[in-house]
Each structure stands twice: as C-alpha cells, then as structure tokens.
Design a protein around this motif. Sequence first.
Motif, PDB file in Angstrom:
ATOM      1  N   GLN A 165       1.235   3.533  -2.779  1.00  0.00           N
ATOM      2  CA  GLN A 165       0.853   5.263  -2.845  1.00  0.00           C
ATOM      3  C   GLN A 165       1.779   6.227  -2.836  1.00  0.00           C
ATOM      4  N   ASN A 166       3.339   5.686  -2.901  1.00  0.00           N
ATOM      5  CA  ASN A 166       4.342   6.554  -2.932  1.00  0.00           C
ATOM      6  C   ASN A 166       4.107   6.834  -4.856  1.00  0.00           C
ATOM      7  N   ASN A 222       0.640  -1.679   0.235  1.00  0.00           N
ATOM      8  CA  ASN A 222      -0.128   0.133   0.306  1.00  0.00           C
ATOM      9  C   ASN A 222       0.818   1.223   0.397  1.00  0.00           C
ATOM     10  N   GLN A 223       2.077   1.206   0.711  1.00  0.00           N
ATOM     11  CA  GLN A 223       2.669   2.448   0.978  1.00  0.00           C
ATOM     12  C   GLN A 223       3.274   2.222  -0.221  1.00  0.00           C
ATOM     13  N   THR A 235      -7.272   5.383  -3.823  1.00  0.00           N
ATOM     14  CA  THR A 235      -7.021   4.389  -3.058  1.00  0.00           C
ATOM     15  C   THR A 235      -7.034   3.384  -3.912  1.00  0.00           C
ATOM     16  N   TYR A 263      -4.106   9.577  -9.859  1.00  0.00           N
ATOM     17  CA  TYR A 263      -3.754   8.583  -9.192  1.00  0.00           C
ATOM     18  C   TYR A 263      -3.508   9.291  -8.032  1.00  0.00           C
ATOM     19  N   LYS A 264      -3.039  10.681  -7.767  1.00  0.00           N
ATOM     20  CA  LYS A 264      -2.697  10.818  -6.460  1.00  0.00           C
ATOM     21  C   LYS A 264      -3.646  11.135  -5.472  1.00  0.00           C
ATOM     22  N   TRP A 270       2.440   6.366  -6.709  1.00  0.00           N
ATOM     23  CA  TRP A 270       0.736   7.585  -7.510  1.00  0.00           C
ATOM     24  C   TRP A 270       1.431   9.109  -6.855  1.00  0.00           C
ATOM     25  N   LYS A 271       1.934   9.209  -5.972  1.00  0.00           N
ATOM     26  CA  LYS A 271       1.832  10.121  -5.664  1.00  0.00           C
ATOM     27  C   LYS A 271       3.235  10.913  -6.333  1.00  0.00           C
TER      28      LYS A 271
END
Length: 115
Positions: free
Chosen positions: A14-15, A10-11, A60, A56-57, A17-18
């Motif tokens: 998310q990284n 997940n982390q 979920t 993406y940012k 995607w951000k």
Amino acid sequence: LPATDIEAANQFVQNIWKSDFQKAEQLLFKDETNKQTLDGFEVYFKRRPAEELEKYKKATIILNDVKQLNDSVSIINYSPDFNKTEKNELKIIRSGGQWLIDLKYTIPQTDSTQK
C-alpha cells in the motif's frame, strides 16, 4: 509495526502504491540491495501516467497465495484488485522480532504455481 507477515506485506505494498516510499522503507530489511531495489520502484512509479498511479492509490490487495516456508519466512503472491492478472511476489522475513520485506527474492511464475 505489523504484527504478521501478511500485515507487513499489505502495509508495504500500500505504501508503494501510494508512492509513500519513506514509509515503505521503514518496513524494508535493511541492506544495500533492498534499498537499491526500492529506489528502482520509486523511479518506476514516478514515471507512470497519473491515471495509472490513481488506480494504484485506490487499489486493494488480492492475496493469491501465501506460502509460509517456516516460522520466520513467508512468500506472498498478490495482485491489485483492478488487474488480477498482474501477479507479484514478496518475501517477508522475521528479523529481530519484526516482519520485514526482503526484495532480493522472487519466484518466476510458471504454470505449476498458477491457481
């Protein structure tokens, strides 16, 4: 540091995607192939249109499937919530007591793996 394989995945996602590739790299199993693959992700994402990056940012992760191959290797199939047909797989390995992402592994999607 992530306590579980799912937290690590997940982390990491998310990284990515951000577009925080430095944070993503901290969760990467350290070897040259993984580093090159992550660099490729960075190039790919930097070329995406701004409106796509914005999706993406804000996205979920939807976990489609979690396969624990043993106590130190898992394969997670996931999608962004805005596009459930976009399925990605990630291998997470426990190395030195830490859950890390190993990008050298993918499973081709076949009808038998679809839920």
